[in-house]
Design a protein around this motif. Structure first.
Motif, mmCIF file in Angstrom:
data_model
loop_
_atom_site.group_PDB
_atom_site.id
_atom_site.type_symbol
_atom_site.label_atom_id
_atom_site.label_comp_id
_atom_site.label_asym_id
_atom_site.label_seq_id
_atom_site.Cartn_x
_atom_site.Cartn_y
_atom_site.Cartn_z
ATOM 1 N N GLU A 17 0.808 -1.217 0.000
ATOM 2 C CA GLU A 17 0.000 0.000 0.000
ATOM 3 C C GLU A 17 0.845 1.272 0.000
ATOM 4 N N SER A 18 2.163 1.109 0.050
ATOM 5 C CA SER A 18 3.047 2.271 0.037
ATOM 6 C C SER A 18 4.401 1.891 -0.527
ATOM 7 N N GLY A 19 5.176 2.936 -0.866
ATOM 8 C CA GLY A 19 6.511 2.688 -1.370
ATOM 9 C C GLY A 19 7.413 2.061 -0.327
ATOM 10 N N ILE A 20 7.271 2.505 0.925
ATOM 11 C CA ILE A 20 8.086 1.957 2.004
ATOM 12 C C ILE A 20 7.794 0.473 2.188
ATOM 13 N N LYS A 21 6.501 0.120 2.146
ATOM 14 C CA LYS A 21 6.119 -1.291 2.268
ATOM 15 C C LYS A 21 6.678 -2.102 1.093
ATOM 16 N N ALA A 22 6.606 -1.523 -0.095
ATOM 17 C CA ALA A 22 7.116 -2.220 -1.287
ATOM 18 C C ALA A 22 8.604 -2.533 -1.149
ATOM 19 N N LEU A 23 9.367 -1.567 -0.670
ATOM 20 C CA LEU A 23 10.813 -1.775 -0.509
ATOM 21 C C LEU A 23 11.128 -2.812 0.555
ATOM 22 N N SER A 24 10.270 -2.938 1.548
ATOM 23 C CA SER A 24 10.505 -3.911 2.619
ATOM 24 C C SER A 24 10.209 -5.341 2.176
ATOM 25 N N VAL A 25 9.217 -5.530 1.285
ATOM 26 C CA VAL A 25 8.859 -6.890 0.850
ATOM 27 C C VAL A 25 9.629 -7.317 -0.400
ATOM 28 N N TYR A 26 10.214 -6.357 -1.110
ATOM 29 C CA TYR A 26 10.870 -6.646 -2.390
ATOM 30 C C TYR A 26 11.929 -7.752 -2.300
ATOM 31 N N PRO A 27 12.915 -7.655 -1.373
ATOM 32 C CA PRO A 27 14.005 -8.656 -1.397
ATOM 33 C C PRO A 27 13.541 -10.073 -1.108
ATOM 34 N N GLU A 28 12.548 -10.235 -0.253
ATOM 35 C CA GLU A 28 12.079 -11.582 0.069
ATOM 36 C C GLU A 28 11.158 -12.134 -1.021
ATOM 37 N N PHE A 29 10.351 -11.263 -1.614
ATOM 38 C CA PHE A 29 9.398 -11.708 -2.644
ATOM 39 C C PHE A 29 10.097 -11.996 -3.969
ATOM 40 N N GLU A 30 11.156 -11.217 -4.287
ATOM 41 C CA GLU A 30 11.918 -11.367 -5.530
ATOM 42 C C GLU A 30 10.990 -11.372 -6.746
#
Length: 318
Positions: free
Chosen positions: A31-44
């Motif tokens: 729901e936000s850019g900050i959230k996106a950056l936090s899930v990005y490395p694990e979700f790949e």
């Protein structure tokens, strides 16, 4: 594909996620850019669908951060209700690869995703080929530095390592040790037990030396034929003698039968040991020469022993 969907408006986020899942994609929502950056490395993700207008961090900032933190390229498609040319240009400059106008048309979305899926497939193929090439290169490097029979370092690689050690130890005024060892009466062993058994004997000795000297700064290599060389960093004369005794004991403990030897019922080795504090200008050949003179004395004194190099040996006849 694994798609990271970033949009601060819940209803739009949910509607688009449903469409993507209906097309068979795996969707992670943020729901936000900050959230996106936090899930990005694990979700790949294989693809990022990124809204532009968001609080705290807009889509341009998120895209720039993704490109900064994760060098491996992943396509980013921006989502926006604006179609001004300068906004589209800014999207591409910030790291985006495409641009979709909200509300997103179903046919256009499907076409864009099909294109991106092709790219994701090609990227995975490229990554697999790159990884395979890296493995092949590592294997080639290993083969280039490894003795084919005994699997310890080959002569060329040992020479290279010794030159490096001379330079480093000379620069820091530290002692190093070179041990040249020769299997006693190996010709008689080969003649009576056969060359296949002779090869097995060398392999067993090499494996034993590798286990004995496996720490950082310790190098084991095949010098040639039935001769091996051991390089030991940070090793003075006292430590060199201890290592010589360790080698003698270790080889004896292998209990490789050699009934044609005149010094033992089992295989033994003679060792020439040299320990110096180099000035950095010595050559590998000079250290090998000194170790070889000491090895000659070990054989002359009855074999199955180590002898430490003494400059007086240079005046003695070979």
């Amino acid at each position: 594909m694994k798609i990271l969907l970033v949009d601060d408006i819940q209803i739009e986020r949910m509607q688009l996620a449903i469409r993507l899942k209906q097309q068979g994609h795996i969707v992670e929502m943020a729901e936000s850019g900050i959230k996106a950056l936090s899930v990005y490395p694990e979700f790949e993700p294989d693809l990022v669908l990124l809204d532009i207008s968001m609080p705290e961090m807009d889509g341009f900032q998120v895209a720039c951060k993704i490109r900064e933190l994760y060098p491996e390229w992943i396509p980013i498609i921006f989502l926006s209700s604006h179609d001004a040319p300068e906004i589209i240009a800014n999207a591409i400059e910030s790291g985006g690869d495409d641009y979709l106008i909200k509300p997103v048309d179903k046919l256009v979305l499907r076409a864009k995703l099909t294109a991106m899926q092709r790219i994701a497939f090609m990227r995975k193929q490229l990554n697999n080929k790159t990884a395979a090439l890296a493995r092949a290169n590592r294997e080639l490097e290993k083969l280039a530095s490894e003795d084919g029979l005994t699997k310890v370092r080959n002569r060329r690689d040992v020479d290279k390592k010794l030159k490096e050690m001379i330079s480093v130890h000379g620069r820091h005024s530290m002692a190093l040790t070179v041990i040249l060892l020769d299997v006693d009466f190996f010709k008689l062993y080969n003649d009576n037990y056969g060359h296949i058994q002779g090869d097995k004997c060398l392999v067993e000795i090499a494996g034993s030396l590798n286990e004995l000297f496996s720490r950082n700064g310790e190098v084991v290599g095949r010098y040639g034929g039935e001769e091996f060389v051991v390089l030991l960093g940070h090793s003075d004369v006292y430590q060199a003698e201890l290592h010589g005794e360790r080698i003698k004991t270790n080889i004896a403990n292998l209990m490789i039968a050699h009934e044609y030897s005149t010094v033992s019922d089992c295989v033994t080795v003679s060792q020439g040991v040299v320990s110096i504090k180099p000035n950095g200008r010595e050559t590998a050949e000079q250290l090998y020469h000194m170790a070889d003179r000491a090895l000659y004395q070990a054989k002359r004194q009855g074999r199955n022993r180590y002898v430490v190099y003494d400059p007086m040996m240079e005046s003695e006849e070979l």
